[in-house]
Design an enzyme around this catalytic site. Structure first.
Site, PDB file in Angstrom:
ATOM      1  N   VAL A   1      44.663  47.130  41.936  1.00 21.19           N
ATOM      2  CA  VAL A   1      44.588  47.447  40.510  1.00 21.19           C
ATOM      3  C   VAL A   1      45.943  47.238  39.839  1.00 21.19           C
ATOM      4  CG1 VAL A   1      44.050  49.231  38.787  1.00 21.19           C
ATOM      5  CG2 VAL A   1      42.639  49.023  40.847  1.00 21.19           C
ATOM      6  N   CYS A   2      47.022  47.598  40.518  1.00 19.20           N
ATOM      7  CA  CYS A   2      48.368  47.397  39.962  1.00 19.20           C
ATOM      8  C   CYS A   2      48.659  45.910  39.771  1.00 19.20           C
ATOM      9  CB  CYS A   2      49.414  48.026  40.874  1.00 19.20           C
ATOM     10  SG  CYS A   2      49.204  49.799  41.113  1.00 19.20           S
ATOM     11  N   ASP A   3      48.273  45.123  40.757  1.00 17.39           N
ATOM     12  CA  ASP A   3      48.423  43.671  40.698  1.00 17.39           C
ATOM     13  C   ASP A   3      47.661  43.130  39.478  1.00 17.39           C
ATOM     14  OD1 ASP A   3      48.796  40.985  42.649  1.00 17.39           O
ATOM     15  OD2 ASP A   3      47.002  40.943  41.389  1.00 17.39           O
TER      16      ASP A   3
END
Length: 176
Positions: free
Chosen positions: A65-67
């Site tokens: 999700v951060c990516d």
């Protein structure tokens, strides 16, 4: 000096976590912070004074999700003239630089809060139990006023990209 502890704001893997620092709210002056650029030089809120700042906060660039969040704001950055886009995590600066190179991310500036959680404590996103940052998005106008603040209720969920981008456009003056 004691640090404010906030419960019930977000979860990590379906478990409630404690956020350290006070909640940042729209309409107030953005708190100062010092983080590190990929070359270990200091970056502060004042480093981008006079521009609108979209500050994307992620636990670690090397998670799905951060990516995706960082890549999404990197794509949007090209359509946001006069806007400084920062992604803040506690990843080490050289890890951030390697991730940016491997991911082709160049329009977003990744900055590290690993040293002393200056950003995390100032913006109320430091997770006490994990020494990570909770997922959040802030928009700060050119005068340093917070125009938008979102604390995502579950670390594994995406922020409201449309609301954040709308807030940026509102700061740019066209409100669309």
């Amino acid at each position: 000096m004691s640090v404010v502890e906030r419960l019930g704001v977000t979860t990590f893997r379906d478990r409630p976590v404690t956020l350290l620092g006070e909640e940042v709210k729209a309409g107030r002056q953005a708190p100062p912070f010092t983080v590190l650029a990929n070359d270990f030089t200091p970056v502060t809120l004042d480093s981008s004074a006079g521009t609108i700042r979209l500050i994307s906060v992620v636990p670690s660039l090397e998670t799905p999700v951060c990516d995706q969040q960082t890549r999404r704001f990197n794509e949007e950055a090209a359509r946001l003239p006069g806007v400084t886009v920062l992604t803040v995590s506690v990843d080490l600066p050289f890890t951030q630089a390697r991730w940016c190179g491997a991911s082709g991310v160049a329009a977003v500036q990744t900055v590290s809060d690993h040293r002393d959680l200056s950003f995390g404590l100032a913006y109320g996103v430091a997770i006490k139990e994990l020494r990570l940052l909770a997922r959040a998005v802030f928009v700060v106008d050119a005068d340093g006023e917070v125009g938008y603040a979102e604390y995502v209720p579950a670390v594994g969920r995406h922020p409201d990209y449309d609301a954040a981008l709308h807030a940026v456009r509102a700061c740019q003056g066209n409100g669309r």
